[in-house]
Design a protein around this motif. Sequence first.
Motif, PDB file in Angstrom:
ATOM      1  N   ALA A 157      -2.832 -11.396   6.261  1.00  0.00           N
ATOM      2  CA  ALA A 157      -1.792 -12.428   6.317  1.00  0.00           C
ATOM      3  C   ALA A 157      -0.895 -12.398   5.091  1.00  0.00           C
ATOM      4  O   ALA A 157       0.302 -12.642   5.199  1.00  0.00           O
ATOM      5  CB  ALA A 157      -2.442 -13.801   6.455  1.00  0.00           C
ATOM      6  N   SER A 158      -1.461 -12.115   3.914  1.00  0.00           N
ATOM      7  CA  SER A 158      -0.585 -12.152   2.749  1.00  0.00           C
ATOM      8  C   SER A 158      -0.155 -10.753   2.316  1.00  0.00           C
ATOM      9  O   SER A 158       0.378 -10.590   1.228  1.00  0.00           O
ATOM     10  CB  SER A 158      -1.222 -12.941   1.610  1.00  0.00           C
ATOM     11  OG  SER A 158      -2.503 -12.475   1.358  1.00  0.00           O
ATOM     12  N   ALA A 159      -0.399  -9.771   3.171  1.00  0.00           N
ATOM     13  CA  ALA A 159       0.062  -8.393   2.907  1.00  0.00           C
ATOM     14  C   ALA A 159      -0.376  -7.869   1.546  1.00  0.00           C
ATOM     15  O   ALA A 159       0.442  -7.494   0.715  1.00  0.00           O
ATOM     16  CB  ALA A 159       1.582  -8.287   3.076  1.00  0.00           C
ATOM     17  N   VAL A 160      -1.700  -7.883   1.318  1.00  0.00           N
ATOM     18  CA  VAL A 160      -2.226  -7.243   0.100  1.00  0.00           C
ATOM     19  C   VAL A 160      -2.033  -5.736   0.295  1.00  0.00           C
ATOM     20  O   VAL A 160      -2.464  -5.178   1.294  1.00  0.00           O
ATOM     21  CB  VAL A 160      -3.717  -7.579  -0.109  1.00  0.00           C
ATOM     22  CG1 VAL A 160      -4.285  -6.804  -1.290  1.00  0.00           C
ATOM     23  CG2 VAL A 160      -3.911  -9.082  -0.314  1.00  0.00           C
ATOM     24  N   ALA A 161      -1.347  -5.114  -0.678  1.00  0.00           N
ATOM     25  CA  ALA A 161      -0.978  -3.710  -0.485  1.00  0.00           C
ATOM     26  C   ALA A 161      -2.169  -2.768  -0.692  1.00  0.00           C
ATOM     27  O   ALA A 161      -2.956  -2.954  -1.607  1.00  0.00           O
ATOM     28  CB  ALA A 161       0.134  -3.343  -1.454  1.00  0.00           C
TER      29      ALA A 161
END
Lengths: 398, 114
Positions: A157-161
Motif C-alpha cells: 500500500a505504501s509502495a516500499v521500494a
Amino acid sequence: MSAEARMAKVMRASYGRLLAILASSGGDIIAAEDALSDAFSKALIHWSKEMPRNPEAWLLTVARNRLKDIYRKDKRIEFHDEVPEPEQVEVTIDSIPDDRLKLMFVCAHPAIDARIRTPLMLQTVVGLDSETIAHAFLLPPATMAKRLVRAKTKIKASAVAFRVPEPEELDDRVSAVLEAIYGTFSRDWLAENTLAEEAFFLATLLADLLPNNAEVLGLAAVIAFMLSRQGARIRDGEFVPLEEQDPALWDHTLMQQARAYLTKAQLIGELGRFQLEAAVHAVHADRFNTGTINWDALVHLYRGLSHLAPTIGTTVSYAAALGRAIGPKEGLAALMRIDSKVRVSFAPAQAVEAHFLEQMGRTEKAAAAYDLAIALTVEAPLRAHLAAKREALTPKLH
Amino acid sequence: MRYTLLTYTRPEDFAKVPPEELGQLKGLFGAYIGALKEAGILAGVDWLQPTSVATTVSEGGDRIQDGPYADSKETLGGYMTIDVPDLDTAIAWAKKCPIAKIGAVEIRPSASEE
C-alpha cells in the motif's frame, strides 16, 4: 526421486530466490506468494509425468503467468492454467537475477514494525511457514499470521521500494537487516528447536550478497561460532559456561568457517560491533589449541564493545573478563558501576556478582546473589547450573 | 504514487517559540514548499488555523459541535500532497519538512487509484 521429494528440495533451495524476483517486480509480496504457491501445486501434478529440465525456471514461468492473472483488473476472464513443456524452459536458476538482498531490505525497512521484521524475513527469504515462525516466537499462529499480512499489506500500500539503499543510508539500513537476522538467532537460545540454522542461512546469504561489508561478515562469523558450540553448551540438562565447555565437542569445520568470515571482516579495516563480538568468540575458540583463555584480550575487546555498543550485557561481560584477568575485587568494582536498580534485575549481573563474592570468601552474600540470579532466570538448563553453584555453597554457610 | 504528508504539532510548544524564531520558521516553511514546487511533485498544500476555531459535524449532520473531532495534545496543522515514486522518496521529503524538527510528519499513501 519422486516429484514430491524433488519439489520439496527445490522449495528449500530456491523459495526465497523465486519469491524475491516475483515480489520485486510489482512490490506485492502477498500476490507473489499466491502465484508461487500456485506454481508449486501445479508442479506436484505435472512433475510426476515428466520432470522439467530446469525446475526453477519452470516454476517462475508458471508463477509469472499467475501473477499476470492476479494483477489483471478484469477478473471475469478465466485464469489461464497452461504450463510450459518440460523441455521448453531454457534458463537456469543462475541466470535469473538474485533479488533476495532487495527483499531483505524491504523486510527490515524502517517503516516496518521492528518486531515483525525477523518473522517477515523468515517467511519470505527462508520460506518458513507462518505456523513454524509463530511457534518459535511463542505467539498464537493466528496472531503471527495477522501481523505478517499487515506488514505485507503495508509494503504494497505504501509502495516500499524493492531496491538496495543509496550509499549514504546503506549503513543504517544494513544494521536493521543485521538486527533482524541476529534476532532470529538470539531468541530462546537454549531451546532445542531454535531457528539457528535459518539465522546462519540468512547471515551467509547476506555475506555472499554484500561481501565488502565488515559488519555483515562479522555477523556471519558470530553466528557460525555460536552454532559451532551448540553441542557443548548443555550437559545432563545443565548449562555449561563457555570457559568450561569441552572443546572436543565443538564443531571445528564450522569454527574454521567462522574464522574465515572474521579474517575477511578484519581485512576491510572497519571496526564494528559484530566484528568485535566475533573476535571475542575467536579468543574462546583458541582454547582448543592453546588450552588457555587470553582474558587480557577479552578485557580489551569488551572495552571496545562497550564504546561501540554500550549495553548492560557488554558491561557485565567486561566486568566478568576483568575479574578473571586481574582479580575478583576489580571485577566486582566494575560491576558495581552499573546502576543498582538495573543490576538487581539482570540475571547475568547477579550470577557474575555471586561468582566474585564466592571467590572473595563472602559466602553469605554470594548465596543471596545466586538466589536472586535463579529467581530472575527462566531457562531450565541455566537455572540448573546456578542451583548447582548455589548448592555447593551450603556447607560453607553457618 | 501520491502521498499526503500531515503535519502535527503541539500548539503549546508553538506558544513558547519567540516571535523572531516564528518568523524564521515561516520562512523555512515557505522555502520548503518552494522546493516541492521546484521538484514538480507538489499536488496540493494547505495549512490550517488552530483547532480552537474548528467546528465538527457528525451523526449525519444532527450533531454540530464547537471544537475539533478529537481532543489531543498534538493537532493537525496542515498537509502537503506529493507525487513521488516510492515511500523512501516520501520519507526523504518528510525529513526535510521544518515541522519534522518541532513536531511530527505523518505519511499516508493515497487510496485513490488515478
